[in-house]
Design an enzyme around this catalytic site. Structure first.
Site, PDB file in Angstrom:
ATOM      1  N   ASP A 174       0.794  -1.220   0.038  1.00 49.03           N
ATOM      2  CA  ASP A 174      -0.002   0.015   0.070  1.00 49.03           C
ATOM      3  C   ASP A 174       0.916   1.155  -0.053  1.00 49.03           C
ATOM      4  OD1 ASP A 174      -2.012   1.903   0.197  1.00 49.03           O
ATOM      5  OD2 ASP A 174      -2.738   1.158   2.145  1.00 49.03           O
TER       6      ASP A 174
ATOM      7  N   ASP B 201      -1.255   5.360  -6.936  1.00 46.31           N
ATOM      8  CA  ASP B 201      -1.649   4.613  -5.667  1.00 46.31           C
ATOM      9  C   ASP B 201      -1.665   3.142  -6.071  1.00 46.31           C
ATOM     10  OD1 ASP B 201      -2.443   4.037  -2.996  1.00 46.31           O
ATOM     11  OD2 ASP B 201      -4.423   3.760  -3.810  1.00 46.31           O
TER      12      ASP B 201
END
Length: 500
Positions: free
Chosen positions: A182, A380
């Site tokens: 992440d 992301d």
């Protein structure tokens, strides 16, 4: 005589017309105007993968993943750094069978998680822009048993879970765990015994009593002070992270040894020891924060760079996450920007987008961070579908639709309002979609990275979505098959296709 000349002229014209038709036939159902740049979409291969992903055998994939760890031991770092690490990353579905009845239900589940993810990212940014601190937030009532060494702490807003797992080792002796990859969050954490509430994971739950390098952090420790949400009990630091889908993790903040196969290990990495972890996590043992904040793994190990390549989420293959390795020489580079209001996110300087080689009309300020810290576009790993500010999305979508009028349209689904029925095609050429950066640098996306199947019968959708937020996000569907490099030392992003 005049009639003969006219007849001869007509015959020559007709002959030339017929020859032209044979050399340059009119567009068929699978063709688009040749004056625009196009990319080939392999329809049959994509549909085949949708059927395969439902039949993944997690136990078999776990065994194969374990065997391929040997590849990492043979990996040679491509920089002179003494701390170059490389570990495997896997698509979520290859290690976790969620028993979806058909591919469409799997897509809807993915999109639901993705929407929660995006909501939490934008909420986190809003809190920062409005200078809302942890002391301003209301407490979350979480019941923990006495032996869990934890009490309720104030709530915060973090980021949602990603779609890719990475494999690393925690503790001494080192034990392997799957962790969510992440780039949109900072706090690392792992499920930890004893559990007040732990979800099902692939690996045995981490037990701090079996590790010689486990160490609790005190409330006065620098790492504890840097937490957005913390509390103190009996001198020990407690943490809590809440996610946009309602999931959360609560526990004791500690330091542990993290090992990266034979690449090496790092001592005293701050990581949450989660005694109460509830929500939609499932499968992974915890989360690996690769954001730009002080508590992320990249910051703690003082990485000068890191990179990853995400394979297709419907593939059973794996790739690597690398720290302190040089970006490929053929990378399309762009400035890596930071937001003074929030250090977690990685912003990229995007100058525009094109469809079919045509630049779409988007005001440049849409992709820029303004003085208040609003706007801009981030890269992301945990968001699946790229979100573009509504005006930008409409321009990109409308140009794509204009150039695909020859394709049979289909009803939209969930986030997607532009879909096509390609069920009778083996392959089709579609307009190329590209991101443009300064210095005429262009990242051309493969067709399968923006026209994706949403069922197993041949319905494909344009994989972008609008957002009312000023924040745009380049998601992992668009990143698939590309090695994405974060050159932290030189503030550069790199995109290199076909480097998995």
């Amino acid at each position: 005589m005049a009639f003969s000349k006219s007849l001869l002229s007509f015959t020559l014209t007709l002959s030339l017309f017929i020859t032209t038709i044979s050399l340059f036939p009119f567009p068929t159902f699978s063709r688009i105007t040749p004056s625009h740049t196009t990319t080939l979409l392999d329809v049959s291969s994509s549909i085949h993968q949708t059927k395969q992903v439902l039949n993944f055998n997690p136990n078999q994939n776990l065994l194969e993943a374990s065997n391929t760890e040997e590849k990492i031991t043979q990996h040679k770092p491509i920089s002179n750094s003494s701390h170059s690490f490389s570990i495997l990353i896997h698509p979520r579905e290859t290690l976790l069978n969620e028993d979806h009845k058909d591919y469409k239900k799997l897509v809807l589940a993915r999109l639901a998680r993705d929407s929660a993810r995006v909501n939490s990212l934008t909420t986190k940014l809003k809190l920062s822009l409005n200078n809302i601190k942890k002391s301003d937030l209301h407490p979350t009532q979480v019941e923990l048993q006495q032996e869990d060494l934890s009490t309720p702490v104030s709530s915060g807003t973090g980021q949602g879970s990603g779609e890719y797992f990475t494999r690393l080792e925690v503790g001494q002796p080192a034990k392997p765990y799957y962790m969510v990859l992440d780039t949109g969050s900072d706090v690392n954490w792992i499920q930890c015994k004893p559990c007040s509430e732990c979800y099902q994971q692939t690996d045995p739950i981490y037990d701090p009593t079996t590790s010689s390098t486990y160490e609790s952090l005190t409330c006065e420790a620098q790492q504890c002070q840097k937490l957005e949400v913390s509390a103190c009990r009996s001198g020990n630091c407690l943490y809590q992270v809440n996610y946009g889908d309602g999931s959360f993790t609560v526990g004791e903040y500690m330091t542990e040894t993290m090992s990266f196969g034979s690449s090496g290990s790092i001592n005293r990495v701050a990581i949450g020891c989660g005694h109460d972890n509830e929500g939609l996590f499932v499968g992974a043992a915890g989360l690996l924060g690769l954001g730009g904040g002080a508590l992320s793994l990249t910051s703690q190990i003082k990485a000068s760079s890191f990179s990853y390549c995400l394979v297709d989420r419907n593939s059973d293959k794996s790739s690597t996450l690398e720290f302190n390795s040089l970006k490929p020489a053929d990378s399309v580079t762009a400035p890596l920007l930071r937001n003074s209001k929030l250090d977690t996110f990685y912003y990229v300087q995007l100058t525009g987008m094109s469809v079919g080689g045509n630049m779409v009309s988007v005001p440049p300020e849409i992709f820029s961070v303004d003085q208040s810290g609003s706007g801009g576009i981030i890269v992301d790993s945990g968001t699946a579908i790229t979100r573009l500010q509504t005006q930008a999305y409409n321009s990109v979508r409308d140009e794509f639709k204009r150039l695909t009028q020859n394709l049979r349209s289909a009803e939209g689904i969930a986030l997607f309002d532009t879909c096509y029925d390609l069920s009778n095609l083996q392959s089709v050429r579609v307009p190329t979609v590209s991101f443009h950066f300064g210095g005429d640098k262009v990242w051309n996306l493969p067709a399968k990275n923006y026209l994706i199947p949403v069922d197993s019968s041949g319905i494909f959708c344009f994989a972008f979505a609008p957002t009312s937020s000023a924040l745009s996000i380049i998601g992992n569907v668009q990143q698939q098959g590309t090695r994405v490099s974060f050159d932290l030392a030189n503030s550069l992003m790199g995109f290199s296709p076909n480097k998995c």
